[in-house]
Design an enzyme around this catalytic site. Structure first.
Site, PDB file in Angstrom:
ATOM      1  N   GLU A  90      14.239   5.254  -4.473  1.00 17.09           N
ATOM      2  CA  GLU A  90      15.409   6.100  -4.795  1.00 17.09           C
ATOM      3  C   GLU A  90      15.067   7.584  -4.769  1.00 17.09           C
ATOM      4  O   GLU A  90      15.934   8.431  -4.645  1.00 17.09           O
ATOM      5  CB  GLU A  90      15.953   5.828  -6.209  1.00 17.09           C
ATOM      6  CG  GLU A  90      16.220   4.403  -6.587  1.00 17.09           C
ATOM      7  CD  GLU A  90      15.050   3.774  -7.324  1.00 17.09           C
ATOM      8  OE1 GLU A  90      13.886   4.097  -7.006  1.00 17.09           O
ATOM      9  OE2 GLU A  90      15.306   2.944  -8.205  1.00 17.09           O
ATOM     10  N   ASP A 110       6.305   4.169   0.637  1.00 15.52           N
ATOM     11  CA  ASP A 110       7.307   3.106   0.468  1.00 15.52           C
ATOM     12  C   ASP A 110       7.325   2.280   1.748  1.00 15.52           C
ATOM     13  O   ASP A 110       7.234   2.812   2.845  1.00 15.52           O
ATOM     14  CB  ASP A 110       8.692   3.686   0.169  1.00 15.52           C
ATOM     15  CG  ASP A 110       9.627   2.634  -0.414  1.00 15.52           C
ATOM     16  OD1 ASP A 110       9.959   2.724  -1.614  1.00 15.52           O
ATOM     17  OD2 ASP A 110      10.023   1.694   0.325  1.00 15.52           O
ATOM     18  N   ASP A 142       3.089  -0.351   3.782  1.00 15.58           N
ATOM     19  CA  ASP A 142       2.856  -1.206   2.625  1.00 15.58           C
ATOM     20  C   ASP A 142       1.851  -0.499   1.691  1.00 15.58           C
ATOM     21  O   ASP A 142       0.801  -0.034   2.147  1.00 15.58           O
ATOM     22  CB  ASP A 142       2.291  -2.538   3.116  1.00 15.58           C
ATOM     23  CG  ASP A 142       1.806  -3.403   1.968  1.00 15.58           C
ATOM     24  OD1 ASP A 142       2.527  -3.512   0.960  1.00 15.58           O
ATOM     25  OD2 ASP A 142       0.686  -3.931   2.048  1.00 15.58           O
ATOM     26  N   ASP A 160       5.688   1.881  -8.659  1.00 12.75           N
ATOM     27  CA  ASP A 160       7.113   1.726  -8.986  1.00 12.75           C
ATOM     28  C   ASP A 160       7.765   0.851  -7.920  1.00 12.75           C
ATOM     29  O   ASP A 160       8.589   1.316  -7.131  1.00 12.75           O
ATOM     30  CB  ASP A 160       7.771   3.119  -9.038  1.00 12.75           C
ATOM     31  CG  ASP A 160       9.234   3.034  -9.464  1.00 12.75           C
ATOM     32  OD1 ASP A 160       9.613   2.046 -10.122  1.00 12.75           O
ATOM     33  OD2 ASP A 160       9.994   3.960  -9.126  1.00 12.75           O
TER      34      ASP A 160
HETATM   35  N1  SAM Z   1      13.036   0.777 -10.584  1.00 10.50           N
HETATM   36  C1  SAM Z   1      12.746  -0.358  -9.813  1.00 10.50           C
HETATM   37  C2  SAM Z   1      12.654  -1.624 -10.602  1.00 10.50           C
HETATM   38  O1  SAM Z   1      13.408  -1.811 -11.524  1.00 10.50           O
HETATM   39  O2  SAM Z   1      11.879  -2.528 -10.265  1.00 10.50           O
HETATM   40  C3  SAM Z   1      11.664  -0.176  -8.805  1.00 10.50           C
HETATM   41  C4  SAM Z   1      11.889   1.063  -7.981  1.00 10.50           C
HETATM   42  S1  SAM Z   1      12.210   1.082  -6.359  1.00 10.50           S
HETATM   43  C5  SAM Z   1      13.764   1.156  -5.678  1.00 10.50           C
HETATM   44  C6  SAM Z   1      11.316  -0.138  -5.562  1.00 10.50           C
HETATM   45  C7  SAM Z   1      10.764   0.368  -4.213  1.00 10.50           C
HETATM   46  O3  SAM Z   1       9.529  -0.270  -3.935  1.00 10.50           O
HETATM   47  C8  SAM Z   1      11.669   0.111  -3.016  1.00 10.50           C
HETATM   48  O4  SAM Z   1      12.007   1.330  -2.426  1.00 10.50           O
HETATM   49  C9  SAM Z   1      10.823  -0.758  -2.101  1.00 10.50           C
HETATM   50  O5  SAM Z   1      11.059  -0.513  -0.723  1.00 10.50           O
HETATM   51  C10 SAM Z   1       9.416  -0.385  -2.537  1.00 10.50           C
HETATM   52  N2  SAM Z   1       8.387  -1.390  -2.239  1.00 10.50           N
HETATM   53  C11 SAM Z   1       8.445  -2.728  -2.440  1.00 10.50           C
HETATM   54  N3  SAM Z   1       7.307  -3.314  -2.034  1.00 10.50           N
HETATM   55  C12 SAM Z   1       6.500  -2.331  -1.587  1.00 10.50           C
HETATM   56  C13 SAM Z   1       5.204  -2.298  -1.022  1.00 10.50           C
HETATM   57  N4  SAM Z   1       4.503  -3.428  -0.820  1.00 10.50           N
HETATM   58  N5  SAM Z   1       4.678  -1.104  -0.679  1.00 10.50           N
HETATM   59  C14 SAM Z   1       5.372   0.050  -0.866  1.00 10.50           C
HETATM   60  N6  SAM Z   1       6.637   0.074  -1.363  1.00 10.50           N
HETATM   61  C15 SAM Z   1       7.181  -1.085  -1.715  1.00 10.50           C
END
Ligand code: SAM
Length: 312
Positions: A90, A110, A142, A160
Site C-alpha cells: 500500500e 514487493d 520476492d 510487512d
Molecule cells: N498489512 C498487511 C497485513 O495485514 O497482512 C500486510 C501488508 S501488504 C499489502 C502485503 C504486501 O506483501 C503485498 O503488497 C504483497 O504483494 C507483498 N508480498 C507478499 N509476499 C511477498 C514476498 N514473498 N516478497 C515480497 N513481497 C511480498
C-alpha cells in the site's frame, strides 16, 4: 441511521467466525500472477484493500497498524539511516519510514508489480506520495530472494507481508532459515520487526510461533499487540534485536525523540501507547511461553482461510 446498506463482504477469521463489512462499491478487482486484489469502499472504515480474501488495510484505521509496525523500533534505535521493507504494497509502511529525518535510504521489495500500480492509483491516502521520494529504491522481487542475494546491511528490516496463507506468496518469509539470513543483513544495533498476525484467544498460533522461532535466532525478542478495529482483532507484531542497550529508555525520551526525529504528527504512537503495546495480558504471555514450534522451510507455517465473497 441512514438507509440500510445492501452490499456485504465477509472477512473470515476461521471456519466458525467472521466479520461483515457493508460496502458502497468495488473499485477494483483483479487476479494478478501473485494474488487476488480487491479494493472496496466500506461505510465504516473507508477504502479497504483485500488480498487473497484477507483484509489488509482500511483507510480509517491503517494509521494504527502502520504506526505500531514502525515507530516502536525506529524510536528505540539510536539513529535509523538505512531501511529495508519487505512487502508493504500500500505504501503506508514506507510513508511512516520516510517520516524519519535520519533515513537516507529505504529499499522496498514487493513481489507484486500490479499491487504497487494499484496502490498508486487507488490508495493515495495510504501512500501519500511516498513512492515519489528520492530516498526510495523500489524493487519488484520476492523478498526472500532479495535477502538471499543482497550484500547490504540495514539499521531496520521490516517484514510487512500477507499472513502465511497456504499457496500464498509470503509463507517462506516466516521461517528460521529466513531469520538467520536477516541477522546477517542487520547492522550491530539493527532491529527487525515482523507483522505477526492475529493475537487473539482463538487465533494465536502464528504470533506465538513467530515469537518462538525468532527467539532461536535473536537474543532479544519483544512481542507486542494492539487492537485493529477494522480487523475486529487484536494484532501481533514482533521486534527482534541483538542489542538490548537500545531498549532501555524513559517515556520522556520517547516523546523527545518523536518530536526531534519525525516529520508530521502521529495519531497513535507516543510514550503512553508505547508502554501499552508491550504490556501483554497474562494469557497471551502464557501462550507465547508455551509455544515450542519452530517454523522452518521444511515445515512452514500455513493458514487456510475459508474466503470471502462480495454478495447482496
Ligand atoms: N498489512 C498487511 C497485513 O495485514 O497482512 C500486510 C501488508 S501488504 C499489502 C502485503 C504486501 O506483501 C503485498 O503488497 C504483497 O504483494 C507483498 N508480498 C507478499 N509476499 C511477498 C514476498 N514473498 N516478497 C515480497 N513481497 C511480498
Amino acid at each position: 441511521m441512514g438507509k440500510t446498506p445492501v452490499n456485504w463482504i465477509d472477512d473470515y477469521f476461521n471456519n466458525y467466525e467472521l466479520h461483515k463489512h457493508a460496502f458502497k462499491n468495488v473499485l477494483y478487482q483483479v487476479q494478478t500472477k501473485i494474488q487476488k486484489i480487491i479494493i472496496i469502499d466500506t461505510y465504516n472504515y473507508g477504502r479497504c484493500l483485500i488480498l487473497d480474501n484477507e483484509f489488509q488495510s482500511a483507510e480509517a484505521d491503517e494509521f494504527i497498524y502502520h504506526e505500531a509496525l514502525i515507530h516502536p523500533s525506529f524510536i528505540l534505535h539510536p539513529c535509523i539511516e538505512r531501511v529495508l521493507i519487505i512487502g508493504g504494497g500500500e505504501g503506508a509502511t514506507l510513508r511512516e519510514v520516510l517520516r524519519y529525518k535520519s533515513v537516507k535510504r529505504a529499499v522496498m521489495v514487493d513481489i507484486d508489480k500490479e499491487m504497487i500500480e494499484c496502490a498508486k492509483k487507488f490508495l493515495p491516502a495510504f501512500h501519500t506520495g511516498s513512492f515519489g521520494d528520492s530516498r526510495l529504491e523500489l524493487v519488484i522481487e520476492d523478498g526472500r530472494k532479495y535477502l538471499e542475494r543482497t550484500n547490504e546491511q540495514f539499521d531496520a528490516i521490516v517484514i510487512d507481508v500477507n499472513d502465511p496463507l497456504e499457496g500464498g506468496p509470503s509463507y517462506m518469509l516466516f521461517t528460521i532459515e529466513l531469520y538467520k539470513i536477516i541477522v546477517e543483513k542487520l547492522t550491530t544495533d539493527g532491529i527487525l520487526v515482523v507483522q505477526s498476525g492475529a493475537a487473539s484467544i482463538t487465533e494465536n498460533d502464528v504470533f506465538a510461533s513467530i515469537c518462538n522461532t525468532l527467539s532461536k535466532v535473536f537474543p532479544h525478542v519483544f512481542p507486542y499487540v494492539t487492537y485493529i478495529p477494522s480487523y475486529a482483532l487484536q494484532w501481533g507484531f514482533v521486534m527482534a534485536t541483538g542489542n538490548p542497550g537500545n531498549l532501555d529508555i524513559t517515556g520522556e525520551e520517547i516523546d523527545d525523540r518523536i518530536r526531534s526525529r519525525i516529520t508530521g504528527d502521529l495519531r497513535f504512537y507516543d510514550s503512553i501507547t508505547h508502554h501499552a503495546l508491550f504490556n501483554l495480558p497474562k494469557y497471551l504471555r502464557a501462550d507465547i511461553n508455551r509455544q515450542t514450534r519452530i517454523i522452518s522451510d521444511k515445515d512452514p507455517l500455513t493458514e487456510h482461510y475459508p474466503g470471502i465473497s462480495p454478495h447482496k
